[in-house]
Design an enzyme around this catalytic site. Structure first.
Site, PDB file in Angstrom:
ATOM      1  N   ARG A 233       0.900  -1.193  -0.309  1.00 61.99           N
ATOM      2  CA  ARG A 233      -0.101   0.647  -0.155  1.00 61.99           C
ATOM      3  C   ARG A 233       0.652   1.485   0.091  1.00 61.99           C
ATOM      4  O   ARG A 233       1.876   0.635   0.587  1.00 61.99           O
ATOM      5  CB  ARG A 233      -1.116   0.034   1.184  1.00 61.99           C
ATOM      6  N   GLU A 262      -2.691   8.094  -5.599  1.00 64.33           N
ATOM      7  CA  GLU A 262      -2.976   6.881  -6.966  1.00 64.33           C
ATOM      8  C   GLU A 262      -4.106   6.698  -7.743  1.00 64.33           C
ATOM      9  O   GLU A 262      -4.382   6.734  -8.643  1.00 64.33           O
ATOM     10  CB  GLU A 262      -2.329   5.387  -6.946  1.00 64.33           C
ATOM     11  N   HIS A 294      -0.476  -0.832 -10.400  1.00 67.84           N
ATOM     12  CA  HIS A 294      -1.272  -1.625  -9.101  1.00 67.84           C
ATOM     13  C   HIS A 294      -2.132  -2.470  -9.338  1.00 67.84           C
ATOM     14  O   HIS A 294      -3.579  -2.751  -9.325  1.00 67.84           O
ATOM     15  CB  HIS A 294      -2.380  -0.952  -8.264  1.00 67.84           C
TER      16      HIS A 294
HETATM   17  P1  NAI Z   1      -2.284 -11.080   5.968  1.00 75.34           P
HETATM   18  O1  NAI Z   1      -3.097 -10.606   5.738  1.00 75.34           O
HETATM   19  O2  NAI Z   1      -2.218 -12.595   5.075  1.00 75.34           O
HETATM   20  O3  NAI Z   1      -0.854 -10.423   6.072  1.00 75.34           O
HETATM   21  C1  NAI Z   1      -0.224  -9.521   6.559  1.00 75.34           C
HETATM   22  C2  NAI Z   1       1.156  -9.582   7.415  1.00 75.34           C
HETATM   23  O4  NAI Z   1       1.297  -8.272   7.930  1.00 75.34           O
HETATM   24  C3  NAI Z   1       0.282 -10.397   8.727  1.00 75.34           C
HETATM   25  O5  NAI Z   1       1.507 -11.237   9.100  1.00 75.34           O
HETATM   26  C4  NAI Z   1       0.878  -9.348   9.955  1.00 75.34           C
HETATM   27  O6  NAI Z   1       0.280  -9.912  10.961  1.00 75.34           O
HETATM   28  C5  NAI Z   1       1.414  -8.326   9.699  1.00 75.34           C
HETATM   29  N1  NAI Z   1       1.451  -7.015  10.245  1.00 75.34           N
HETATM   30  C6  NAI Z   1       0.538  -6.060  10.419  1.00 75.34           C
HETATM   31  N2  NAI Z   1       0.579  -5.478  10.771  1.00 75.34           N
HETATM   32  C7  NAI Z   1       1.763  -5.110  10.618  1.00 75.34           C
HETATM   33  C8  NAI Z   1       3.518  -4.397  11.555  1.00 75.34           C
HETATM   34  N3  NAI Z   1       2.890  -3.737  11.675  1.00 75.34           N
HETATM   35  N4  NAI Z   1       4.337  -4.740  10.968  1.00 75.34           N
HETATM   36  C9  NAI Z   1       4.732  -5.827  10.181  1.00 75.34           C
HETATM   37  N5  NAI Z   1       3.591  -6.864  10.106  1.00 75.34           N
HETATM   38  C10 NAI Z   1       2.818  -6.584  10.540  1.00 75.34           C
HETATM   39  O7  NAI Z   1      -2.490 -10.214   4.344  1.00 75.34           O
HETATM   40  P2  NAI Z   1      -1.751 -10.248   2.523  1.00 75.34           P
HETATM   41  O8  NAI Z   1      -2.731 -11.445   1.924  1.00 75.34           O
HETATM   42  O9  NAI Z   1      -0.978 -10.884   3.248  1.00 75.34           O
HETATM   43  O10 NAI Z   1      -1.417  -8.946   2.021  1.00 75.34           O
HETATM   44  C11 NAI Z   1      -0.584  -7.910   2.717  1.00 75.34           C
HETATM   45  C12 NAI Z   1      -0.747  -6.928   2.007  1.00 75.34           C
HETATM   46  O11 NAI Z   1      -0.890  -6.838   0.280  1.00 75.34           O
HETATM   47  C13 NAI Z   1      -2.333  -6.127   1.625  1.00 75.34           C
HETATM   48  O12 NAI Z   1      -2.554  -5.481   2.843  1.00 75.34           O
HETATM   49  C14 NAI Z   1      -2.562  -5.215   1.074  1.00 75.34           C
HETATM   50  O13 NAI Z   1      -2.080  -3.935   1.521  1.00 75.34           O
HETATM   51  C15 NAI Z   1      -1.515  -5.568  -0.012  1.00 75.34           C
HETATM   52  N6  NAI Z   1      -1.709  -5.949  -1.460  1.00 75.34           N
HETATM   53  C16 NAI Z   1      -1.245  -5.352  -2.253  1.00 75.34           C
HETATM   54  C17 NAI Z   1      -2.303  -6.042  -4.400  1.00 75.34           C
HETATM   55  C18 NAI Z   1      -1.675  -5.658  -4.968  1.00 75.34           C
HETATM   56  O14 NAI Z   1      -1.987  -5.265  -6.504  1.00 75.34           O
HETATM   57  N7  NAI Z   1      -0.540  -4.571  -5.102  1.00 75.34           N
HETATM   58  C19 NAI Z   1      -2.823  -7.466  -3.580  1.00 75.34           C
HETATM   59  C20 NAI Z   1      -3.736  -7.215  -2.882  1.00 75.34           C
HETATM   60  C21 NAI Z   1      -3.046  -7.484  -1.154  1.00 75.34           C
END
Ligand code: NAI
Length: 330
Positions: A233, A262, A294
């Site tokens: 993000r 964006e 994105h």
């Molecule tokens: P998820 O919920 O499976 O994993 C997120 C991880 O981040 C969790 O393990 C959580 O404990 C950790 N986390 C939370 N707060 C944190 C902090 N302060 N410091 C370090 N780690 C922390 O989510 P997932 O599916 O892995 O997605 C991650 C991110 O990827 C989403 O939040 C979204 O922003 C981004 N994303 C980007 C896409 C793109 O097309 N560029 C598409 C889908 C998601």
């Protein structure tokens, strides 16, 4: 059950038809995104299905509810385009698609990292100008470098597996370390990951805690010439500071699929139009910067899952009154 699908893209249409038929829903659709001026299109529908480009504030939510909408399904993992509190307090149930293809994003992240390391952009620019010289094109190999992954959830965990395949040193930071990841990467405190990594990959969500987590202060803790990769993000970075870091050489390269602000231009054909985002425009001028719009999520598998799971969510709401992907009050 009448469903209004907003922002339906061509590549989603066949999946929407197939899942609509599977569940016996009557579909209405528009290429337009949901906003104040298009909320009336859902009048008479029980459900509205939206994409991450739509915006649902309190006013739009009320228009939907007044038109009969009881369910709001977003075909995205992210929910920051919806005013969740207002929507729920109007009695509309919401569901998202928490995971549609973690590999899509992790593979894209690896691709962008390799492009940085092997000067992919500059190579292609030269080749298209029939300049086949290699001066300045000497790359670096991941297996000689230390990569730090910040956020090791579904996508970060997949990225750890992908990067592990290259054989370099892998560091990780997460609020909740995973046992599976700890077999491939060493969890360290965030500052230590910053201090030791040559490549820093950000895959944690945007929260009040992670907002602008990369700024002048944290950049000063990183290695000189650090490569930053953000496929999560835009709000994770303070973009003025990152830009300054690139211009001073503190940051050796940047790969980004997301940037704060964006929304007006992302995934749109802006050729010939004004883009009111000076930092973004400056970033695009820099040779050591790789950008994608994105699209890290954007693969055939992900598209089918985003549509299919949104329909399944609706089916569960409709038949059982609940759904395991419900979005609740924060
Ligand atoms: P998820 O919920 O499976 O994993 C997120 C991880 O981040 C969790 O393990 C959580 O404990 C950790 N986390 C939370 N707060 C944190 C902090 N302060 N410091 C370090 N780690 C922390 O989510 P997932 O599916 O892995 O997605 C991650 C991110 O990827 C989403 O939040 C979204 O922003 C981004 N994303 C980007 C896409 C793109 O097309 N560029 C598409 C889908 C998601």
């Amino acid at each position: 059950m009448n469903v209004m699908i907003y922002g339906l893209r061509e590549d989603e249409t066949a999946y929407a038809r197939a899942y609509g038929e599977k569940f016996g829903f009557t579909l209405h659709s528009s290429h337009e995104i949901l906003k104040e001026s298009t909320a009336h299109l859902a009048k008479g529908c029980d459900a509205a299905m939206i994409s991450v480009s739509c915006s649902v504030n309190a006013k739009v939510a009320k228009m939907l509810r007044d038109g009969g909408v009881r369910y709001l399904l977003t075909r995205s993992a992210g929910i920051d385009h919806m005013d969740v509190d207002s929507i729920l307090s109007l009695g509309i149930q919401i569901a998202n698609v928490p995971a549609y293809s973690p590999n899509a994003v992790s593979e894209h992240t690896v691709m962008m990292t390799l492009e940085l390391l092997r000067h992919g952009l500059e190579q292609q620019r030269r080749i298209r100008a029939h300049d086949f010289s290699i001066e300045g094109m000497c790359g670096r190999e991941i297996h000689n470098l230390t990569t730090g992954i910040v956020g090791t959830g579904r996508i970060g965990g997949a990225a750890v597996e992908n990067f592990h395949g290259f054989g370099g040193k892998l560091l990780a930071y997460d609020l909740y370390p995973s046992e599976k990841v700890s077999k491939m990467a060493t969890y360290l405190p965030l500052e230590e990951v910053y201090r030791q990594s040559d490549i820093l990959v950000f895959l944690c969500p945007l929260t009040p805690q992670t907002y602008h987590m990369v700024d002048q202060k944290t950049l000063s803790k990183m290695k000189d010439g650090v490569l930053l990769v953000n496929t999560s993000r835009g709000g994770l970075f303070e973009w003025n500071d990152v830009l300054q870091g690139l211009e001073s050489g503190k940051v050796g390269g940047l790969a980004f699929d997301v940037i704060e602000g964006e929304r007006p231009f992302v995934r749109k054909d802006m050729s010939g139009q004004r883009i009111d985002h000076p930092q973004f425009l400056r970033l695009l001028e820099l040779p050591n910067v790789v950008y994608t719009t994105h699209v890290a999520f954007y693969t055939d598998e992900a598209v089918e899952n985003m549509v299919g799971i949104a329909f399944e969510n609706l089916y569960h709401f409709y038949t059982e009154g609940k759904c395991s992907n419900s979005v609740l009050h924060p």
